[in-house]
Design an enzyme around this catalytic site. Structure first.
Site, mmCIF file in Angstrom:
data_model
loop_
_atom_site.group_PDB
_atom_site.id
_atom_site.type_symbol
_atom_site.label_atom_id
_atom_site.label_comp_id
_atom_site.label_asym_id
_atom_site.label_seq_id
_atom_site.Cartn_x
_atom_site.Cartn_y
_atom_site.Cartn_z
ATOM 1 N N HIS A 173 10.195 -2.123 7.107
ATOM 2 C CA HIS A 173 10.948 -1.904 5.859
ATOM 3 C C HIS A 173 10.372 -0.731 5.090
ATOM 4 O O HIS A 173 9.174 -0.606 4.910
ATOM 5 C CB HIS A 173 10.981 -3.176 4.995
ATOM 6 C CG HIS A 173 9.639 -3.784 4.779
ATOM 7 N ND1 HIS A 173 9.003 -4.568 5.713
ATOM 8 C CD2 HIS A 173 8.787 -3.712 3.725
ATOM 9 C CE1 HIS A 173 7.840 -4.976 5.244
ATOM 10 N NE2 HIS A 173 7.678 -4.459 4.047
HETATM 11 P P1 AMP Z 1 5.188 -5.273 2.235
HETATM 12 O O1 AMP Z 1 3.883 -5.415 1.530
HETATM 13 O O2 AMP Z 1 5.483 -3.836 2.551
HETATM 14 O O3 AMP Z 1 5.345 -6.151 3.449
HETATM 15 O O4 AMP Z 1 6.279 -5.671 1.166
HETATM 16 C C1 AMP Z 1 7.184 -6.704 1.305
HETATM 17 C C2 AMP Z 1 8.128 -6.644 0.133
HETATM 18 O O5 AMP Z 1 9.131 -7.625 0.305
HETATM 19 C C3 AMP Z 1 7.468 -6.933 -1.199
HETATM 20 O O6 AMP Z 1 7.700 -5.842 -2.075
HETATM 21 C C4 AMP Z 1 8.131 -8.220 -1.695
HETATM 22 O O7 AMP Z 1 8.347 -8.211 -3.082
HETATM 23 C C5 AMP Z 1 9.429 -8.227 -0.926
HETATM 24 N N1 AMP Z 1 9.973 -9.538 -0.587
HETATM 25 C C6 AMP Z 1 9.312 -10.661 -0.270
HETATM 26 N N2 AMP Z 1 10.175 -11.633 0.117
HETATM 27 C C7 AMP Z 1 11.415 -11.100 0.026
HETATM 28 C C8 AMP Z 1 12.735 -11.583 0.302
HETATM 29 N N3 AMP Z 1 12.926 -12.810 0.747
HETATM 30 N N4 AMP Z 1 13.793 -10.758 0.087
HETATM 31 C C9 AMP Z 1 13.601 -9.497 -0.371
HETATM 32 N N5 AMP Z 1 12.384 -8.981 -0.626
HETATM 33 C C10 AMP Z 1 11.312 -9.762 -0.427
#
Ligand code: AMP
Ligand code: ZN
Length: 228
Positions: A142
């Site tokens: 992502h």
């Molecule tokens: P990372 O540290 O790059 O893996 O970031 C994951 C991101 O996903 C974080 O910014 C979270 O706030 C976001 N996140 C966590 N759970 C969800 C979800 N179910 N839907 C959308 N975003 C999410």
């Protein structure tokens, strides 16, 4: 004979008591151990479930802000700024560590969608950071598209701040260049992560060095209100 008889009864009682004690010890060990093992299993599956949150979110097209053949854009559920979106490929690419030069076209597509969502939300490219977390916590590659204000109730910890404002944030362009040159993205060492996590809380818009996260948040809010 009665002494022998008493002796036998005594031995029998002792034996049954010892058996009882052994059974009690075994039972209590099992009782102690069972939840312990269940905890670990729950932690694992719970962790996996939580880490797979993005994968479940993109199963439902209603969650897309925009999408293309190859990728989708969703809202970050816990936005760390006024605008915070995530661009994900539809293909099952677990994380940045699985990328190589064969993914360059896909990365270009992710970046295009990142620019598109900023446009759709009437933002300006210069006000955004676009890149990956060098230490991602969620499954499925992502790309973060986040506004530089960092004004949000969800920004609570120093870890949140440093993940976007130190080398823990890997700019899209740097990731792209690395892969294009035939390299691959590898996890940062433990010491490097610790060093970056311990850095000072420097404002991303001026020279101010905050004393604490609440102090930094107050300061960031001032920048944002001045801009309005
Ligand atoms: P990372 O540290 O790059 O893996 O970031 C994951 C991101 O996903 C974080 O910014 C979270 O706030 C976001 N996140 C966590 N759970 C969800 C979800 N179910 N839907 C959308 N975003 C999410
Ligand atoms: Zn500042």
């Amino acid at each position: 004979t009665s002494a022998v008889y008493n002796g036998i009864i005594y031995l029998f009682i002792c034996a049954s008591q010892i058996t009882y004690i052994i059974r009690y010890v075994i039972h209590s060990l099992v009782r102690v151990n069972k939840p312990y093992f269940e905890d670990i299993q729950m932690k694992n599956s719970g962790g996996k479930g939580w880490a797979a949150g993005l994968i479940s979110t993109i199963q439902d097209a209603k969650n897309y802000i925009i999408s293309s053949e190859e990728a989708v854009v969703i809202h970050d559920k816990y936005p760390k700024a006024r605008h915070h979106y995530l661009v994900l490929p539809k293909a099952d690419i677990p994380d940045i560590f699985h990328l190589d030069s064969s993914h360059l076209v896909l990365l270009e597509e992710l970046y295009l969608l990142a620019q598109n969502v900023i446009e759709v939300k009437h933002g300006h490219l210069d006000d955004f950071k676009i890149g990956f977390h060098a230490q991602p916590s969620m499954q499925r590659l992502h790309l973060h598209v986040i506004s530089k204000d960092f004004v949000s109730d969800c920004l609570k910890t120093k870890k949140h701040w440093v993940s976007f404002n130190t080398e823990l944030f890997l700019y899209y362009q740097d990731a792209y260049a690395l892969l294009k040159s035939g390299g691959c993205i590898t996890p940062l060492g433990k010491e490097k992560v610790q060093q970056l996590s311990n850095c000072a809380l420097k404002c991303n818009q001026c020279e101010y060095e905050a004393k604490s996260v609440p102090d930094l948040k107050r300061h960031l809010l001032e920048h944002w209100t001045q801009k309005q």
